[in-house]
Motif scaffolding. Structure first.
Motif, PDB file in Angstrom:
ATOM      1  N   THR A  26       0.820  -1.204   0.000  1.00 12.85           N
ATOM      2  CA  THR A  26       0.000   0.000   0.000  1.00 12.85           C
ATOM      3  C   THR A  26       0.859   1.262   0.000  1.00 12.85           C
ATOM      4  O   THR A  26       0.553   2.236  -0.684  1.00 12.85           O
ATOM      5  N   ALA A  77      -9.785  -4.154   1.361  1.00 15.56           N
ATOM      6  CA  ALA A  77     -10.132  -5.273   2.238  1.00 15.56           C
ATOM      7  C   ALA A  77     -10.262  -4.781   3.673  1.00 15.56           C
ATOM      8  O   ALA A  77     -11.049  -5.313   4.458  1.00 15.56           O
ATOM      9  N   GLY A  78      -9.498  -3.756   4.021  1.00 14.01           N
ATOM     10  CA  GLY A  78      -9.567  -3.210   5.377  1.00 14.01           C
ATOM     11  C   GLY A  78     -10.976  -2.753   5.713  1.00 14.01           C
ATOM     12  O   GLY A  78     -11.496  -3.021   6.808  1.00 14.01           O
ATOM     13  N   TYR A 120      -3.299  -6.119  10.522  1.00 18.65           N
ATOM     14  CA  TYR A 120      -4.571  -5.533  10.093  1.00 18.65           C
ATOM     15  C   TYR A 120      -5.696  -5.749  11.099  1.00 18.65           C
ATOM     16  O   TYR A 120      -6.829  -5.347  10.842  1.00 18.65           O
ATOM     17  N   LEU A 159      -7.557 -15.886  10.241  1.00 15.64           N
ATOM     18  CA  LEU A 159      -6.656 -15.370   9.212  1.00 15.64           C
ATOM     19  C   LEU A 159      -6.163 -16.540   8.362  1.00 15.64           C
ATOM     20  O   LEU A 159      -5.501 -17.442   8.861  1.00 15.64           O
ATOM     21  N   ASP A 189     -10.133 -13.366   7.143  1.00 17.68           N
ATOM     22  CA  ASP A 189      -9.320 -12.477   6.320  1.00 17.68           C
ATOM     23  C   ASP A 189      -8.578 -13.355   5.336  1.00 17.68           C
ATOM     24  O   ASP A 189      -7.681 -14.118   5.714  1.00 17.68           O
ATOM     25  N   ALA A 191      -7.411 -11.930   2.350  1.00 21.80           N
ATOM     26  CA  ALA A 191      -7.140 -10.829   1.420  1.00 21.80           C
ATOM     27  C   ALA A 191      -6.343 -11.261   0.199  1.00 21.80           C
ATOM     28  O   ALA A 191      -6.642 -10.847  -0.911  1.00 21.80           O
ATOM     29  N   LYS A 216      -6.219  -5.110  -4.606  1.00 22.47           N
ATOM     30  CA  LYS A 216      -4.869  -4.682  -5.004  1.00 22.47           C
ATOM     31  C   LYS A 216      -4.081  -5.849  -5.594  1.00 22.47           C
ATOM     32  O   LYS A 216      -3.197  -5.656  -6.402  1.00 22.47           O
ATOM     33  N   TYR A 217      -4.401  -7.065  -5.167  1.00 19.01           N
ATOM     34  CA  TYR A 217      -3.686  -8.238  -5.668  1.00 19.01           C
ATOM     35  C   TYR A 217      -4.229  -8.715  -7.010  1.00 19.01           C
ATOM     36  O   TYR A 217      -3.679  -9.601  -7.630  1.00 19.01           O
ATOM     37  N   GLN A 222      -5.905  -0.190  -5.855  1.00 23.27           N
ATOM     38  CA  GLN A 222      -5.612  -0.723  -4.521  1.00 23.27           C
ATOM     39  C   GLN A 222      -6.616  -0.235  -3.483  1.00 23.27           C
ATOM     40  O   GLN A 222      -6.661  -0.738  -2.379  1.00 23.27           O
TER      41      GLN A 222
HETATM   42  C1  LIG Z   1      -3.480  -6.100   2.104  1.00 26.43           C
HETATM   43  C2  LIG Z   1      -4.137  -6.847   3.200  1.00 26.43           C
HETATM   44  C3  LIG Z   1      -5.183  -6.286   3.947  1.00 26.43           C
HETATM   45  C4  LIG Z   1      -5.680  -4.883   3.721  1.00 26.43           C
HETATM   46  O1  LIG Z   1      -6.221  -4.782   2.442  1.00 26.43           O
HETATM   47  P1  LIG Z   1      -6.494  -3.337   1.809  1.00 26.43           P
HETATM   48  O2  LIG Z   1      -7.256  -3.638   0.562  1.00 26.43           O
HETATM   49  O3  LIG Z   1      -5.145  -2.754   1.546  1.00 26.43           O
HETATM   50  O4  LIG Z   1      -7.273  -2.556   2.804  1.00 26.43           O
HETATM   51  C5  LIG Z   1      -5.750  -7.033   4.952  1.00 26.43           C
HETATM   52  N1  LIG Z   1      -5.328  -8.290   5.224  1.00 26.43           N
HETATM   53  C6  LIG Z   1      -4.327  -8.860   4.541  1.00 26.43           C
HETATM   54  C7  LIG Z   1      -3.907 -10.256   4.891  1.00 26.43           C
HETATM   55  C8  LIG Z   1      -3.702  -8.159   3.507  1.00 26.43           C
HETATM   56  O5  LIG Z   1      -2.711  -8.743   2.812  1.00 26.43           O
END
Ligand SMILES: *Cc1c(COP(=O)(O)O)cnc(C)c1O
Length: 383
Positions: A26, A77-78, A120, A159, A189, A191, A216-217, A222
């Motif tokens: 980020t 994702a946040g 996070y 996670l 999570d 992400a 973002k991935y 992003q």
């Molecule tokens: C990048 C990431 C986030 C946050 O995602 P954003 O889209 O940047 O808010 C949360 N958890 C994990 C595991 C991540 O890699």
């Protein structure tokens, strides 16, 4: 490098562009939307659209593509994590929704394995929830979760890290088993869990009520993320959205987490591209870039350079540098700092407490792989 104007738009402002050899972070901008996404976003400019309707239709399209009951596009994702916790606490009660982050009268505890506390997890508290650890530093058992569940438990968080599973954590299967027996929802999570493709949305298909994805991935902006989940969960999460301020005249905690209509359209295009692209080609390109970085690093005394080839999740190939500072006179931290001081700066990663440099090709433009390899080699003139 990508063209003669590389970074020119930043230089005009007196800001210094860098070569991104860290990956999708980020801090450096996270991602460059792919052409398919940019084209879709541009087409979205032409007309306005009620965003509640667009969120619903875009969510339906994404849910269908990744085979989950429902999806919602969020501000990263946040934000998906924050809105999910708000939804687990407030449900669809508008008084509760407008009361957050004051959680009086609501279940407000989010259970999280002590071993899974992570960077996070702050996003889980933003809507007013309280994180409650279970298990120990060493391991987590079913009994730990059983004991932790109480009258204030709103949800159990998990996670997912499939690229390096933690053998001492309680598995998602067991987490679901225990939580469901107590009628407690589970959120995940995930992400970066987008490859192999069957992992994309897998946790919801396993029975979790919610999981997030960071776009973002995926080659989207992003600033976009995805909430995936059961229809009921995503409906409740949508009530927390920034759109509710005008759309429902209900002021939820999601207002400061906006998404553009162009970004919503871009997210759909990014998921479509990801689900249909040739991943063999993607991985072959990343492996080739990694080999280009490695080529000039062979035979340097005190430097062990090797290919990272754990292609699970969002990270594909990359390069890992181990330095013997007694031979080279440099630590991993020195190398990362020297690369940043070069012209142009090259950003790589060293984790606190580790003595290796990690390089990822995700953010490299054509030709930058060669520059990165040669620059690293040049730091060892005695090679
Ligand atoms: C990048 C990431 C986030 C946050 O995602 P954003 O889209 O940047 O808010 C949360 N958890 C994990 C595991 C991540 O890699």
């Amino acid at each position: 490098m990508a063209g003669l104007d590389w970074g020119g738009i930043y230089k005009e402002l007196g800001a210094k562009p860098v070569i991104n050899a860290i990956g999708s972070v980020t801090l450096l901008g996270g991602s460059t939307p792919i052409p398919e996404v940019k084209e879709a976003m541009e087409r979205a400019d032409a007309a306005y659209i009620p965003l509640m309707e667009l969120e619903e239709k875009a969510g339906d399209a994404i849910a269908k593509m990744v085979d989950v009951p429902a999806a919602y596009i969020t501000s990263g994702a946040g934000s998906a994590l924050t809105l999910a916790t708000a939804a687990f606490m407030a449900g669809d009660d508008d008084d509760n929704i407008q009361q957050l982050p004051n959680t009086t009268g609501m279940k407000n505890e989010i259970l999280i394995q002590k071993r899974q506390r992570y960077w996070y997890d702050r996003c889980l508290e933003l809507a007013g929830a309280k994180l409650v650890d279970f298990g120990s530093e060493e391991n987590t058992t079913r009994e730990d979760l059983e004991e932790a569940i109480g009258p204030n438990t709103a949800v159990v968080h998990y996670l997912a890290v499939e690229q390096s599973p933690d053998p001492h954590a309680l598995s998602l299967e067991e987490t679901l088993d225990v939580a469901q027996a107590h009628n407690v929802p589970v959120m995940v999570d995930a992400a970066g869990q987008i490859y192999p493709l069957e992992n994309f949305g897998k946790y919801v298909r396993m029975g979790a009520d919610f999981q997030c994805i960071a776009a973002k991935y995926l080659g989207a902006s992003q600033s976009v993320g995805l909430a995936l989940g059961s229809k009921e969960m995503i409906r409740k999460l949508s009530l927390q959205s920034f759109i509710g301020y005008e759309g429902r005249r209900i002021r939820g905690v999601g207002r400061p987490q906006k998404v553009d209509r162009q970004e919503m359209i871009g997210a759909v295009a990014a998921v479509k591209h990801w689900m249909t692209m040739n991943h063999e080609d993607r991985l072959a390109k990343a492996e080739g870039q990694s080999q280009t970085i490695l080529a000039p690093l062979r035979g340097i005394r005190g430097l062990k350079a090797e290919l990272i080839n754990n292609v699970i999740g969002h990270i594909s190939f990359g390069v890992r540098l181990e330095v013997d500072s007694t031979v080279t006179g440099k630590t991993a931290h020195d190398i990362v700092a020297e690369l940043k001081e070069g012209e142009p700066p090259i950003w790589t990663r060293v984790r606190d407490g580790e003595d290796c440099v990690l390089i990822h090709v995700f953010g490299l433009n054509d030709g930058e792989d060669r520059i990165v390899g040669e620059r690293i080699a040049s730091l060892f003139p005695m090679g």
